[in-house]
Design a protein around this motif. Structure first.
Motif, PDB file in Angstrom:
ATOM      1  N   SER A  54       0.874  -1.176  -0.021  1.00 41.09           N
ATOM      2  CA  SER A  54      -0.023  -0.284  -0.202  1.00 41.09           C
ATOM      3  C   SER A  54       0.792   1.312  -0.034  1.00 41.09           C
ATOM      4  N   ARG A  55      -0.098   1.998  -0.078  1.00 41.52           N
ATOM      5  CA  ARG A  55       0.915   3.884  -0.349  1.00 41.52           C
ATOM      6  C   ARG A  55       1.778   4.031   0.992  1.00 41.52           C
ATOM      7  N   ASP A  56       0.107   3.587   1.775  1.00 45.01           N
ATOM      8  CA  ASP A  56       0.799   3.832   3.801  1.00 45.01           C
ATOM      9  C   ASP A  56       2.029   3.298   3.852  1.00 45.01           C
ATOM     10  N   ILE A  57       2.217   2.157   3.184  1.00 48.60           N
ATOM     11  CA  ILE A  57       3.114   1.403   3.691  1.00 48.60           C
ATOM     12  C   ILE A  57       4.249   2.352   3.042  1.00 48.60           C
ATOM     13  N   LEU A  58       4.566   2.421   2.188  1.00 48.08           N
ATOM     14  CA  LEU A  58       5.984   2.873   1.316  1.00 48.08           C
ATOM     15  C   LEU A  58       5.995   4.426   1.573  1.00 48.08           C
ATOM     16  N   ARG A  59       5.071   5.396   1.805  1.00 54.59           N
ATOM     17  CA  ARG A  59       5.705   6.553   2.324  1.00 54.59           C
ATOM     18  C   ARG A  59       6.457   6.794   3.723  1.00 54.59           C
ATOM     19  N   LEU A  60       5.250   5.423   3.994  1.00 54.66           N
ATOM     20  CA  LEU A  60       5.624   5.351   5.957  1.00 54.66           C
ATOM     21  C   LEU A  60       7.130   4.723   6.021  1.00 54.66           C
ATOM     22  N   THR A  61       7.799   3.697   5.073  1.00 47.62           N
ATOM     23  CA  THR A  61       9.016   3.216   5.661  1.00 47.62           C
ATOM     24  C   THR A  61       9.506   3.798   4.053  1.00 47.62           C
ATOM     25  N   GLY A  62       9.504   5.057   3.134  1.00 46.28           N
ATOM     26  CA  GLY A  62      10.407   5.551   2.241  1.00 46.28           C
ATOM     27  C   GLY A  62      11.287   4.041   1.320  1.00 46.28           C
ATOM     28  N   ILE A  63      10.353   2.997   1.439  1.00 53.38           N
ATOM     29  CA  ILE A  63      10.791   2.386   0.401  1.00 53.38           C
ATOM     30  C   ILE A  63      10.011   2.535  -1.048  1.00 53.38           C
ATOM     31  N   THR A  64      10.362   2.176  -1.997  1.00 54.95           N
ATOM     32  CA  THR A  64      10.495   1.671  -3.102  1.00 54.95           C
ATOM     33  C   THR A  64       9.630   0.946  -4.083  1.00 54.95           C
ATOM     34  N   GLU A  65       8.938   0.884  -4.026  1.00 57.76           N
ATOM     35  CA  GLU A  65       8.005  -0.374  -5.238  1.00 57.76           C
ATOM     36  C   GLU A  65       9.642  -0.989  -7.110  1.00 57.76           C
ATOM     37  N   GLU A  66       9.943   0.057  -6.758  1.00 58.30           N
ATOM     38  CA  GLU A  66      11.227  -0.099  -7.272  1.00 58.30           C
ATOM     39  C   GLU A  66      12.927  -1.041  -6.769  1.00 58.30           C
ATOM     40  N   GLU A  67      13.003  -0.440  -5.526  1.00 56.78           N
ATOM     41  CA  GLU A  67      13.887  -1.349  -4.854  1.00 56.78           C
ATOM     42  C   GLU A  67      13.101  -2.990  -4.272  1.00 56.78           C
ATOM     43  N   LEU A  68      12.286  -2.738  -3.586  1.00 58.65           N
ATOM     44  CA  LEU A  68      11.176  -4.349  -3.907  1.00 58.65           C
ATOM     45  C   LEU A  68      10.910  -5.104  -4.880  1.00 58.65           C
ATOM     46  N   ALA A  69      10.467  -4.500  -6.477  1.00 58.38           N
ATOM     47  CA  ALA A  69      11.348  -5.617  -7.234  1.00 58.38           C
ATOM     48  C   ALA A  69      12.352  -6.194  -7.648  1.00 58.38           C
ATOM     49  N   ARG A  70      13.489  -5.246  -7.005  1.00 61.32           N
ATOM     50  CA  ARG A  70      14.431  -6.294  -7.674  1.00 61.32           C
ATOM     51  C   ARG A  70      15.569  -6.781  -6.264  1.00 61.32           C
ATOM     52  N   SER A  71      14.345  -6.820  -5.220  1.00 63.98           N
ATOM     53  CA  SER A  71      15.401  -7.484  -4.233  1.00 63.98           C
ATOM     54  C   SER A  71      14.612  -9.294  -4.362  1.00 63.98           C
ATOM     55  N   PRO A  72      15.700  -9.796  -3.497  1.00 63.64           N
ATOM     56  CA  PRO A  72      15.082 -11.512  -3.285  1.00 63.64           C
ATOM     57  C   PRO A  72      14.614 -11.304  -2.244  1.00 63.64           C
ATOM     58  N   GLY A  73      13.578 -12.534  -2.672  1.00 64.01           N
ATOM     59  CA  GLY A  73      12.250 -12.906  -1.806  1.00 64.01           C
ATOM     60  C   GLY A  73      12.743 -13.631  -0.885  1.00 64.01           C
ATOM     61  N   PHE A  74      11.553 -13.448  -0.125  1.00 61.11           N
ATOM     62  CA  PHE A  74      11.821 -14.743   1.240  1.00 61.11           C
ATOM     63  C   PHE A  74      12.420 -15.448   1.604  1.00 61.11           C
ATOM     64  N   ALA A  75      11.876 -16.160   0.946  1.00 59.99           N
ATOM     65  CA  ALA A  75      12.797 -18.629   1.274  1.00 59.99           C
ATOM     66  C   ALA A  75      14.822 -17.698   0.673  1.00 59.99           C
ATOM     67  N   GLU A  76      14.605 -16.669   0.239  1.00 58.32           N
ATOM     68  CA  GLU A  76      15.998 -17.089  -0.766  1.00 58.32           C
ATOM     69  C   GLU A  76      16.956 -16.173   0.440  1.00 58.32           C
ATOM     70  N   ILE A  77      16.739 -15.549   1.413  1.00 55.89           N
ATOM     71  CA  ILE A  77      17.587 -14.638   2.415  1.00 55.89           C
ATOM     72  C   ILE A  77      17.491 -15.747   3.702  1.00 55.89           C
ATOM     73  N   ILE A  78      16.642 -16.574   3.913  1.00 54.76           N
ATOM     74  CA  ILE A  78      16.499 -17.293   4.998  1.00 54.76           C
ATOM     75  C   ILE A  78      17.294 -18.252   5.800  1.00 54.76           C
ATOM     76  N   PRO A  79      18.890 -18.468   4.196  1.00 55.30           N
ATOM     77  CA  PRO A  79      19.599 -19.184   5.386  1.00 55.30           C
ATOM     78  C   PRO A  79      20.806 -18.325   5.886  1.00 55.30           C
ATOM     79  N   THR A  80      20.956 -16.941   5.219  1.00 56.40           N
ATOM     80  CA  THR A  80      21.608 -15.830   5.859  1.00 56.40           C
ATOM     81  C   THR A  80      20.735 -15.462   7.212  1.00 56.40           C
ATOM     82  N   LEU A  81      19.889 -15.285   7.149  1.00 57.62           N
ATOM     83  CA  LEU A  81      18.989 -15.212   8.651  1.00 57.62           C
ATOM     84  C   LEU A  81      19.407 -17.053   9.629  1.00 57.62           C
TER      85      LEU A  81
END
Length: 966
Positions: free
Chosen positions: A59-86
């Motif tokens: 939602s626009r609310d969350i994007l505006r609240l966090t400052g994260i952009t849709e473009e930044e999210l689109a090129r980010s890994p899915g959650f399953a990809e970062i589970i080993p690192t976490l």
């Protein structure tokens, strides 16, 4: 991104964790960012942050609240990809987080299950920082010396870093306590199932042993709050004494104080003399001089607090008399005490008044911790985890508080229920035999002494009413100012009402006889034990009866427990089966004649008669023990343990008998001969299904006259909403002030210049089946055009949620953030978002109709979805309606108009504000009574037009570039 600062250490390592997501529901929402910091108490080891490609739209609310952009999210890994690192970074370390369970649940739902030990900084902060008004992450961090920058706020890594800082600082704070206190806190924390209990245990083990807290008069303490050093005996303040002066308040002097070049102008920045404020101050001065009753309506921006405080302070200081100022809200109390009265004091000094203005805040007795009760009962068996949590919080707070006021503690509803056994209570207190009162350590008596020494005492409506009805808590006074007076009738109704549920009845019995533990407890068995230890002839003569009676009372208490459960089961049948899916509303049934003749009520009444027999036997037994203890002869030496035990037992018996007597009275009123001046009903809580018996007065006007105004020389009542169509008649009748002087100051703002009131003529009425669809359509077009900046006021939570769910997605596509009360945060959070985040609209109900103060463009539109008529089925309203020939015109309409005016008052908060009030209730023009709403507003630009023209008209009025919904 991972940053490691140094090799891993063998010291205790923790992981501060924060998750940002598309929403707060782990089952429906997706993680969009994870941040963590690995650290010890001394250093940071590693930090990691990563945005995550979500599986749903953000939602626009969350994007505006966090400052994260849709473009930044689109090129980010899915959650399953970062589970080993976490998993690698988190390992088996304890996870530290702010309300950490929420973050763990979000990760679990996303596919990462963590079984690590959890540490909640929110839980720790509420226990260790008890005086904070807000326990948000930013507020706690700032209190502990760290400010979260705007760039880091609501970003996972920034919040994780702040969490690590908070945790370290809270551990440092734990180390300031003495080991004995920490050990006892740890014991209670374990009983409360706090995972954080181990930190208190470890700190107690690591710190050196400290001396026990010294009790007054050399008594040994079995509890250990070493930090009660502030409780050293203090000098008693001199009580207020009349000066002998009888000069009236100088009206011209008041005008000078409030003039553009007067003392207040030198004290307050950007001060500007306001004619309505001067008029009100002169009116209050006249009421004080001439001993009048005065009703004052003063709109927002009048500056009414200074208008009544100035003449009141001058009068009190000059004559050495006391003026009590009563408010409905804590926020106004705080404003008067911390800001307005200090400003008045400074202005009076500049004006040549050299006498110190003494001010005190006073609350009801049960708001204060009783040290004698605390030390006597802190080591009693713990009833449940909520009782244990309360004791842990009190122990941590006791060394910090100057007031002993429970408002400083962050208590849950369940914890608050246990407060009573440690609170100051009428009938339980004997100052002459209390070492804390004798040394001026008692919180309640200290507050009373401060009030007795004050010129101005700030109280609340509840205390003023209970002070008159139940006994003098406030020092004597003859001048009373009631601000927020539109709340007085409701508060009087609450104060003179009762609510009796099963836990309250069981608590009253437990005060005398406890049967739920491994050993007997309560005042009666204790009294029997005390009699058994006394060698007095009277005691010996009654010992056998005392033992037998105590056993009988135990059996009676068991019988009461069984009957109580059966009684409330039968009472519940009067309402019928719970209605689910109804939005959490309470269900009620008035105890009218036909209901009392029903089979369910007659069955309940038969059970009550048997229950009443056993309750009265318990009360009589308590009274017998009280009489016998009073008759026994003991050495007149306060230090003898048996004397103290006898006194404690008598106090507990008096309290228990009084408590049980109240329960018997409530039950008798409901099932016996009903008081015709009251209304009675059964209610089922909409949230937890609890059943209660209730009673309330039908009319409080005469009671207010008898209990509050009688004996007072001056009474001033003021509010922004007291008149209807320019008349005080309704409020004067309902508040018992038929002969009061009146002063209608209206609003100091130029509403004809600043305010547009728009009524769409093509809206269906609220009862029409198509109303909701029209409402959503009109709100959509309007809020897009005005770019949010709005407060939409509803009359029900269900209507609010329905509208929010229907509009949120579409509006956020047009960059309008939609926040709903009870869904997207608490009222304080939502108002702060509205104030600070451009393009926001808040959907609110109940509390949002008043108290919202947002100055400037952030709030430029107020929408009234429906006129706020009272719920017809509300038992008190329904019963009161039956007293009128025309209940709609004489009761329902006036109450709705007053609340409507409160809602309208949210719009224009300064002389520079400009805004639109939209009334989406066609009854404003389709019903004859509709004019009462509009005519009760200050003169505005009123437009009746098409809903299609509304968006453009509203945007033009507030100067917004017109946006079109697509």
């Amino acid at each position: 991104m991972t940053h490691r600062t140094s090799p891993t250490t063998t010291a205790s390592e923790y992981v501060a964790l924060d998750v940002e997501a598309t929403g707060a529901d782990p089952q429906r929402d997706s993680v969009i960012e994870v941040g963590l910091v690995v650290f010890t108490r001394d250093r940071e080891i590693l930090r990691y942050t990563q945005t995550v490609r979500p599986e749903q739209r953000v939602s626009r609310d969350i994007l505006r609240l966090t400052g994260i952009t849709e473009e930044e999210l689109a090129r980010s890994p899915g959650f399953a990809e970062i589970i080993p690192t976490l998993r690698e970074h988190i390992g088996s370390r304890p996870i530290v987080g702010q309300s950490v369970r929420n973050d763990i649940a979000m990760l679990d739902s996303a596919g990462l299950k963590l079984t690590n030990r959890q540490v909640d900084t929110f839980q720790l902060a509420t226990a260790l920082l008890p005086d904070m008004p807000n326990y948000g992450l930013s507020a706690i961090a700032e209190r502990l010396g760290r400010t979260i920058s705007d760039d880091d706020r609501h970003r996972a890594l920034g919040d994780a870093e702040a969490t690590a800082h908070i945790f370290r600082a809270l551990l440092d704070r734990i180390d300031t306590y003495d080991p004995s206190t920490l050990s006892q806190v740890a014991m209670f924390a374990r009983a409360a199932s706090w995972p954080e209990a181990r930190f208190f245990e470890e700190a107690a083990r690591d710190l050196r042993e400290a001396p026990l807290f010294a009790m007054p008069d050399g008594q040994a303490s079995h509890t250990v709050p070493l930090e009660l050093k502030f409780l050293a005996p203090r000098e008693r303040p001199e009580p207020l004494r009349p000066t002998g002066k009888t000069d009236p308040v100088n009206i011209r002097g008041i005008e000078h104080l409030l003039s553009d070049d007067g003392p207040l102008a030198h004290v307050l920045e950007r001060y500007e003399s306001r004619p309505t404020q001067v008029t009100m101050a002169k009116g209050v001065a006249k009421a004080l001089n001439d001993e009048q009753q005065l009703l004052v309506e003063a709109g927002t921006g009048t500056g009414k607090s200074l208008a009544y405080l100035l003449p009141s302070a001058i009068y009190a200081v000059t004559r050495g008399e006391r003026v009590v100022v009563s408010t409905a809200t804590i926020a106004l109390q705080d404003q008067l005490y911390r800001k307005d009265l200090p400003d008045v004091h400074t202005a009076l000094i500049e004006a040549g008044v050299n006498e110190e203005l003494r001010v005190a805040v006073m609350k009801g007795r049960q708001n204060y911790l009783c040290l004698k009760q605390w030390f006597a009962h802190v080591n009693d068996p713990v009833e449940d985890e909520h009782d244990a949590a309360l004791r842990a919080k009190i122990l941590l707070w006791l060394g910090q508080t100057e007031t002993g006021d429970r408002a400083e503690l962050r208590l849950t509803t369940e914890e608050d229920r246990h407060w009573r056994k440690f609170a100051s209570e009428r009938g339980r207190c004997t100052p002459a035999r209390c070492p804390y009162a004798a040394s001026h350590q008692c919180f309640f008596h200290r507050a009373r002494h401060l009030a007795a020494n004050a010129h101005v005492v700030i109280a609340n409506h509840s205390l003023v009413l209970s002070n008159a009805a139940e006994g003098r808590v406030l020092p004597s006074f003859e001048r009373l100012v009631i601000d927020e007076a539109h709340h007085l009738e409701d508060e009087a109704t609450r104060q003179l009402s009762f609510v009796l549920d099963r836990p309250a009845l069981e608590d009253a019995v437990k005060a005398l006889v406890r049967t739920d533990g491994s050993t007997q407890g309560g005042a009666v068995p204790i009294a029997a034990a005390v009699l058994g230890r006394v060698r007095d002839a009277t005691a010996i003569r009654h010992t056998e009866k005392a033992v037998a009676l105590a056993d009988e009372m135990t059996q009676a208490a068991v019988q009461v427990g069984s009957l109580t459960g059966e009684l409330f089961t039968r009472i519940a049948a009067l309402i019928g089966k719970p209605r689910f899916g109804g939005g959490g509303y309470a269900q009620s049934q008035r105890l009218t004649g036909p209901v009392r003749d029903s089979g369910h009520f007659l069955d309940a009444s038969m059970i009550w008669q048997e229950l009443d027999y056993h309750l009265r036997k318990l009360m009589e037994a308590g009274a017998w023990f009280l009489q016998v203890l009073d008759e026994i002869s003991l050495p007149n030496d306060d230090q003898l343990p048996i004397v103290q035990q006898r006194d404690e037992a008598m106090l507990d018996l008096m309290s228990g008998v009084d408590q049980l007597s109240s329960v018997i009275r409530m039950l008798t009123e409901c099932f016996g001969e009903a008081d015709r001046t009251k209304v009675y009903w059964v209610q089922r809580s909409g949230q937890i299904g609890a059943i209660s018996l209730n009673g309330a007065p039908l009319d409080v006007s005469m009671l207010l006259n008898q209990l509050v105004y009688s004996g007072l020389r001056t009474v001033v009542l003021t509010s922004a909403t007291l008149t209807i169509d320019g008349s005080f008649t309704f409020i004067a009748e309902h508040l018992g002030l038929d002969n009061a002087e009146t002063l209608d100051l209206g609003s100091p703002f130029d509403h004809e210049r600043s305010t547009l009131v728009y009524v769409p003529e093509d809206m269906p009425e609220p009862s029409h089946p198509s109303y909701t669809d029209y409402l959503n359509e009109v709100l959509t077009e309007l809020l897009v055009a005005t770019k949010g900046r709005a407060l939409v006021l509803f009359t029900s939570h269900r209507a609010l949620r329905d509208a929010r769910n229907a509009l949120k997605g579409y509006l956020e596509q047009h960059n309008v953030i939609v926040l709903g009360q009870g869904v997207d945060g608490n009222p304080r959070q939502l108002i702060e978002r509205l104030r600070s985040t451009p393009g926001t609209v808040v959907f609110g109900t109940s509390s949002f109709w008043e108290g919202v103060d947002v100055v400037g463009d952030a709030l430029s539109v107020v929408v009234i979805a429906k006129f706020p008529f009272s719920v017809p089925s509300d038992p008190v309203f329904e019963a009161r309606s039956e007293l009128y020939e025309n209940p709609f015109a004489e009761l329902s309409l006036p109450l709705a108009v007053l609340k409507f005016k409160q809602g309208f008052g949210r719009l224009i908060r300064s002389a520079d504000d400009r805004g639109v009030c939209v009334i989406l209730d066609k009854r404003a023009i389709s019903k004859r009574y509709g004019s009462s709403f509009v005519q009760s507003l200050p003169p505005c630009n009123v437009v009746v037009g098409s809903s299609y023209e509304l968006p453009e008209e509203a945007a033009r009025w507030i100067g917004a570039p017109v946006a079109q919904a697509t």
